[in-house]
Design a protein around this motif. Structure first.
Motif, PDB file in Angstrom:
ATOM      1  N   LEU A   1      40.668  -2.906  75.174  1.00  0.00           N
ATOM      2  CA  LEU A   1      40.623  -3.895  73.491  1.00  0.00           C
ATOM      3  C   LEU A   1      40.125  -2.692  72.425  1.00  0.00           C
ATOM      4  O   LEU A   1      39.498  -1.889  72.718  1.00  0.00           O
ATOM      5  N   ALA A   2      41.502  -2.906  71.867  1.00  0.00           N
ATOM      6  CA  ALA A   2      41.355  -1.745  70.679  1.00  0.00           C
ATOM      7  C   ALA A   2      41.754  -2.678  69.124  1.00  0.00           C
ATOM      8  O   ALA A   2      42.665  -3.993  69.236  1.00  0.00           O
ATOM      9  N   PRO A   3      41.656  -2.609  68.133  1.00  0.00           N
ATOM     10  CA  PRO A   3      41.815  -2.788  66.811  1.00  0.00           C
ATOM     11  C   PRO A   3      44.103  -2.843  67.307  1.00  0.00           C
ATOM     12  O   PRO A   3      44.127  -1.348  66.957  1.00  0.00           O
ATOM     13  N   GLY A   4      44.498  -3.370  66.672  1.00  0.00           N
ATOM     14  CA  GLY A   4      45.962  -3.018  66.277  1.00  0.00           C
ATOM     15  C   GLY A   4      46.239  -1.906  65.588  1.00  0.00           C
ATOM     16  O   GLY A   4      47.760  -1.462  66.153  1.00  0.00           O
ATOM     17  N   GLY A   5      46.067  -2.227  64.361  1.00  0.00           N
ATOM     18  CA  GLY A   5      46.795  -1.749  63.503  1.00  0.00           C
ATOM     19  C   GLY A   5      45.592  -1.073  62.767  1.00  0.00           C
ATOM     20  O   GLY A   5      45.595   0.529  61.968  1.00  0.00           O
ATOM     21  N   GLU A   6      44.238  -1.168  62.520  1.00  0.00           N
ATOM     22  CA  GLU A   6      42.960  -0.595  62.119  1.00  0.00           C
ATOM     23  C   GLU A   6      42.658   0.584  62.429  1.00  0.00           C
ATOM     24  O   GLU A   6      42.894   0.839  63.977  1.00  0.00           O
ATOM     25  N   HIS A   7      42.061   1.460  61.200  1.00  0.00           N
ATOM     26  CA  HIS A   7      41.595   2.251  62.063  1.00  0.00           C
ATOM     27  C   HIS A   7      40.523   3.025  60.603  1.00  0.00           C
ATOM     28  O   HIS A   7      41.135   2.910  59.465  1.00  0.00           O
ATOM     29  N   ASP A   8      39.759   4.030  61.046  1.00  0.00           N
ATOM     30  CA  ASP A   8      38.766   4.786  59.799  1.00  0.00           C
ATOM     31  C   ASP A   8      39.264   6.500  59.270  1.00  0.00           C
ATOM     32  O   ASP A   8      39.367   6.930  60.385  1.00  0.00           O
ATOM     33  N   PHE A   9      38.646   6.560  58.338  1.00  0.00           N
ATOM     34  CA  PHE A   9      39.045   7.818  58.254  1.00  0.00           C
ATOM     35  C   PHE A   9      37.984   8.207  56.493  1.00  0.00           C
ATOM     36  O   PHE A   9      37.764   7.612  55.891  1.00  0.00           O
ATOM     37  N   PHE A  10      37.759   9.838  57.543  1.00  0.00           N
ATOM     38  CA  PHE A  10      36.279  10.617  56.647  1.00  0.00           C
ATOM     39  C   PHE A  10      37.267  10.956  56.004  1.00  0.00           C
ATOM     40  O   PHE A  10      38.193  11.915  56.131  1.00  0.00           O
ATOM     41  N   ILE A  11      36.449  11.079  54.552  1.00  0.00           N
ATOM     42  CA  ILE A  11      37.226  11.983  53.574  1.00  0.00           C
ATOM     43  C   ILE A  11      36.384  12.833  52.793  1.00  0.00           C
ATOM     44  O   ILE A  11      35.443  13.413  53.332  1.00  0.00           O
ATOM     45  N   GLY A  12      37.532  14.331  53.229  1.00  0.00           N
ATOM     46  CA  GLY A  12      37.097  15.807  53.727  1.00  0.00           C
ATOM     47  C   GLY A  12      38.012  16.460  52.511  1.00  0.00           C
ATOM     48  O   GLY A  12      39.014  16.208  51.971  1.00  0.00           O
TER      49      GLY A  12
END
Length: 445
Positions: A271-282
């Motif tokens: 299972l996974a989010p369909g279009g959701e993701h996380d982004f680290f600002i660097g």
């Protein structure tokens, strides 16, 4: 091979590191492994160096989809070739790959999504892909769900496999073909003389070679920048879960804009989010902000922004950008092992239960995350660099597992100066500096 692959996983390929090779490949994910395999089959002496373990990062952490449907039109011919190659590997390894052509379904939550799927049909037809649209009644019959999807797109010939099992098996095949794979061996730097590659400097010593392939996934930008090669690649965190065994809904994979699922060999689902993701600002995010404006406008609401990457990540604020021939960031973080976003996965459980109420809320057996190497237009860079003898194959944007065999064959021919059989214009590095208008491809995953 067990999952997750970690530093506790025994080293299968200890070396020794040879003094010279025709080609050195940096990175033991599927792109590096497949490139090395096809180079060796063409008679090249190949060394593949992996700082941690084969497939320990995104190549074993992805959804396990081998899909043609929904691809960028310039990627599609390569992934069609890839599917044929996957079929051949399935004959070689049997059930161990987890390969099955059970189909992939894209479920439309909105009319706009349905229109986007229909726009793919001419590309599928031009490449001989069996994609078709599904009406609501067909979805209900196929999935046994009364969810209010507007329609769907399906490609029956699309496939699935188990990434954590498949890529190590393919690495074994490359070793049998003559590739010298050396795990726990970071490449610290290129050895560049008179503007040309002369070899690499590893933590175990120098290897002479006139050609090097950088297929380092999320680490590619950091490595290349140290040599003055700028690519606007960033990485996003994708969370994935494995469920306990449960009744089969569909033997393949399916997704809408909220959640995705894929049948597993063990009787559960990935299972996974369909279009959701996380982004680290660097720092790299700030440097590349202008390049990413088009994709941010498209996917802003589906991105969770985090202020700081964990210590040792490629774009962490304190990750060194210069290290000479000394100990490198690649040794400091052998394997990227980000924590999954459990809140996102909880929403996935809820969406799954709402779509399939008879099954109840799926129970998560394990969860993990990976860092997807992505480009501003969501298609890779596959090109020679300005340094003679250096080839780049990175930024697969979540598409690497399925396209890996075909892309590896393409990269191998590119390295050897042979005709690749595909138009690679879309994947050239100069598109980010020559005034080409951005053309954003399909979403990540």
């Amino acid at each position: 091979m067990s999952f997750p692959i970690s530093l506790a996983t025994p080293i299968r390929f200890p070396g020794p590191l040879p003094a010279a090779a025709d080609v050195v490949v940096l990175g033991g994910g599927i792109i590096g492994v497949m490139t090395a395999l096809y180079l060796a089959q063409a008679g090249q002496k190949v060394v593949l160096c992996e700082k941690g373990r084969i497939a320990a990062e995104q190549s074993s952490r992805n959804w396990g989809w081998i899909r043609q449907q929904g691809r960028d039109k310039d990627e599609l011919p390569i992934v069609v070739e890839s599917l044929r190659l996957w079929q051949g590997f399935a004959q070689t390894f049997g059930d161990a790959l987890g390969f099955s052509q059970a189909g992939v379904i894209y479920l439309a939550n909105t009319d706009a999504a349905l229109e986007e799927y229909e726009a793919f049909l001419p590309h599928a037809q031009a490449n001989g892909v069996d994609t078709r649209m599904l009406a609501r009644c067909e979805i209900a019959t196929m999935l046994g769900s009364s969810a209010a999807w507007r329609g769907a797109m399906m490609t029956p010939s699309d496939a699935r496999a188990e990434p954590w099992a498949a890529v190590p098996l393919l690495a074994g095949l490359a070793a049998e073909a003559g590739v010298c794979i050396v795990e726990h061996c970071a490449i610290r730097a290129l050895d560049v003389q008179a503007g040309a590659v002369a070899g690499v400097i590893t933590e175990q010593g120098r290897v002479r070679a006139a050609r090097v392939v950088v297929a380092a996934g999320a680490w590619s930008r950091l490595f290349l920048a140290a040599h003055g090669v700028a690519i606007p690649q960033l990485s996003v965190l994708a969370s994935v879960a494995q469920t306990e065994p449960m009744p089969q809904i569909f033997a393949g994979g399916a997704t809408d804009s909220h959640f995705a699922f894929r049948r597993r060999m063990d009787g559960g689902y990935t299972l996974a989010p369909g279009g959701e993701h996380d982004f680290f600002i660097g720092p790299d995010a700030f440097r590349s902000f202008a390049h990413y404006l088009p994709v941010l406008k498209k996917d802003f609401r589906s991105t969770h922004f985090r202020a700081m990457a964990p210590k040792g990540y490629p774009d962490a604020w304190r990750t060194p950008r210069r290290w000479g021939d000394g100990a490198s960031p690649f040794e400091a973080t052998r394997i990227l092992n980000p924590a999954p976003n459990m809140a996102s996965l909880g929403r996935v459980q809820d969406r799954f239960a709402a779509a399939f109420p008879a099954l109840g809320r799926p129970k998560i057996k394990s969860a993990w995350a990976g860092m997807i190497d992505t480009m501003p237009d969501v298609v890779p860079v596959v090109d020679h660099a300005a340094i003679s003898g250096l080839t780049i194959a990175t930024g697969m944007s979540g598409h690497g597992f399925g396209i890996g065999p075909g892309m590896g064959r393409v990269v191998a021919d590119l390295v050897m100066g042979r005709a690749t059989g595909h138009d690679l214009t879309r994947f050239r590095l100069s598109r980010f500096s020559d005034g080409t208008a951005p053309q954003v491809g399909p979403a990540l995953a």
